[in-house]
Design an enzyme around this catalytic site. Structure first.
Site, PDB file in Angstrom:
ATOM      1  N   SER A   1     -75.164 -66.813 -29.955  1.00  0.00           N
ATOM      2  CA  SER A   1     -74.472 -65.962 -28.971  1.00  0.00           C
ATOM      3  C   SER A   1     -75.519 -65.269 -28.114  1.00  0.00           C
ATOM      4  O   SER A   1     -76.244 -64.394 -28.589  1.00  0.00           O
ATOM      5  CB  SER A   1     -73.602 -64.918 -29.687  1.00  0.00           C
ATOM      6  OG  SER A   1     -72.547 -65.550 -30.373  1.00  0.00           O
TER       7      SER A   1
ATOM      8  N   LYS B   1     -67.127 -66.129 -25.564  1.00  0.00           N
ATOM      9  CA  LYS B   1     -67.514 -65.438 -26.793  1.00  0.00           C
ATOM     10  C   LYS B   1     -67.580 -63.928 -26.575  1.00  0.00           C
ATOM     11  O   LYS B   1     -67.222 -63.137 -27.462  1.00  0.00           O
ATOM     12  CB  LYS B   1     -68.868 -65.951 -27.297  1.00  0.00           C
ATOM     13  CG  LYS B   1     -69.410 -65.244 -28.555  1.00  0.00           C
ATOM     14  CD  LYS B   1     -68.472 -65.386 -29.749  1.00  0.00           C
ATOM     15  CE  LYS B   1     -68.973 -64.614 -30.976  1.00  0.00           C
ATOM     16  NZ  LYS B   1     -70.151 -65.218 -31.614  1.00  0.00           N
TER      17      LYS B   1
ATOM     18  N   LYS C   1     -75.614 -56.346 -30.356  1.00  0.00           N
ATOM     19  CA  LYS C   1     -76.201 -57.188 -29.306  1.00  0.00           C
ATOM     20  C   LYS C   1     -75.114 -57.754 -28.397  1.00  0.00           C
ATOM     21  O   LYS C   1     -75.232 -57.717 -27.160  1.00  0.00           O
ATOM     22  CB  LYS C   1     -76.987 -58.336 -29.949  1.00  0.00           C
ATOM     23  CG  LYS C   1     -77.390 -59.456 -28.976  1.00  0.00           C
ATOM     24  CD  LYS C   1     -78.032 -60.604 -29.716  1.00  0.00           C
ATOM     25  CE  LYS C   1     -77.102 -61.358 -30.622  1.00  0.00           C
ATOM     26  NZ  LYS C   1     -76.159 -62.241 -29.889  1.00  0.00           N
TER      27      LYS C   1
END
Length: 305
Positions: free
Chosen positions: A107, A183, A252
């Site tokens: 990701s 995502k 993150k």
């Protein structure tokens, strides 16, 4: 009709997997169980041996992994790690890439995915699919992951049979970068769900009801969801091993949401608040703690007797 690629694995392409962490190891095991040839490489050698024992082939460098594979899957921590394994010494970019594909399950920022894909194509001709995953370690073990992908349609179909050995759903969302953007939408929902479920669970505990029965009581109603059924028992019972995901990883992703939201003039007040809560959780519990330890932020302090 049976899937011929799985019934006759000797006719399939050679696969490689790079990044044998919480997600990569069980995903590689599923490929091996399906009968595919899989070469493996990892930056820390200790994670390689169990997969070699399970039937994987060990290679010495990322370059060797691409040289011995038609399709390389990878799952590493962040864009810096992706950069290192591709363009570092003996990285993927140093190997022969014409006609080959790199499928990145990591990701990372959509802009980073597009940049890395362009640079790799220029370096050795390898194609790219950004394919971040959702479903956590349990989904990786059970083969029930949802994977959202960006790339060329023909490339997506080429890797589909292999990906579906590791996932329940594999959706082509658009060109390179679209998987990463999807995502981020997923992480808005999951990150906020973790924060909200921690709040609801703490309210139940503090009010004196059995929080373990919340999933049962709310099943079938508007509050029901996979996160409700999976997260709440783990929060109440303090089950954090193995972690469903690290606090640092969720933070993150939520920080990336904030960056893309700013670039697209998108208001994300809920995701921004969830990000700050995970920043507090990182300070309190540590970067590598299970993301569900966000529940512990609201625990009452014990007074010294």
């Amino acid at each position: 009709m049976a899937d011929d690629s799985k019934a006759n694995p000797q006719r399939t392409e050679k696969l490689g997997y790079l990044g044998l962490g919480l997600m990569g190891t069980p995903m590689t095991r599923r490929l091996l169980k399906a009968g595919y040839q899989v070469a493996v490489w990892n930056r820390s050698e200790g994670k390689v041996a169990p997969l070699v024992q399970a039937g994987a082939k060990r290679v010495d460098t990322a370059r060797d992994l691409l040289a011995s594979s038609d399709i390389v899957f990878m799952c590493v921590t962040d864009a810096t790690a992706v950069e290192e394994v591709i363009f570092g010494p003996e990285g993927l970019a140093a190997g022969p890439g014409a006609g080959k594909l790199v499928v990145d399950f990591s990701s990372i920022h959509p802009d980073a995915a597009r940049d890395l894909a362009t640079r790799l194509k220029h370096a050795n001709g390898a194609g790219w699919i950004d394919a971040p995953v959702s479903g956590g370690t349990k989904g990786a073990e059970d083969g029930t992951l949802a994977i959202m992908a960006g790339g060329e349609a023909a490339d997506i179909e080429r890797v589909r049979p292999y990906v579906l050995a590791m996932a329940r759903r594999f959706t082509h969302m658009g060109p390179i970068g679209a998987g990463q953007t999807t995502k981020l939408c997923n992480q808005v929902i999951v990150g906020c769900a973790m924060a909200v479920l921690a709040e609801a669970t703490r309210l139940a505990v503090n009010a004196g009801i059995d929080a373990n029965r919340l999933p049962e009581a709310l099943a079938g109603g508007f509050a029901d969801s996979i996160p409700l059924q999976l997260f709440v028992p783990r929060m109440v019972e303090g089950i954090h091993t193995p972690p469903l995901g690290h606090i640092a990883t969720m933070l993150k992703d939520l920080d990336t949401v904030a960056d893309v939201a700013q670039a697209t003039s998108t208001p994300v007040p809920m995701a921004a608040l969830a990000g700050q809560l995970f920043r507090l959780a990182k300070a309190a519990r540590g970067a590598d703690a299970d993301a569900l330890e966000i529940y512990k932020l609201s625990a009452a302090e014990r007074k010294a007797v």
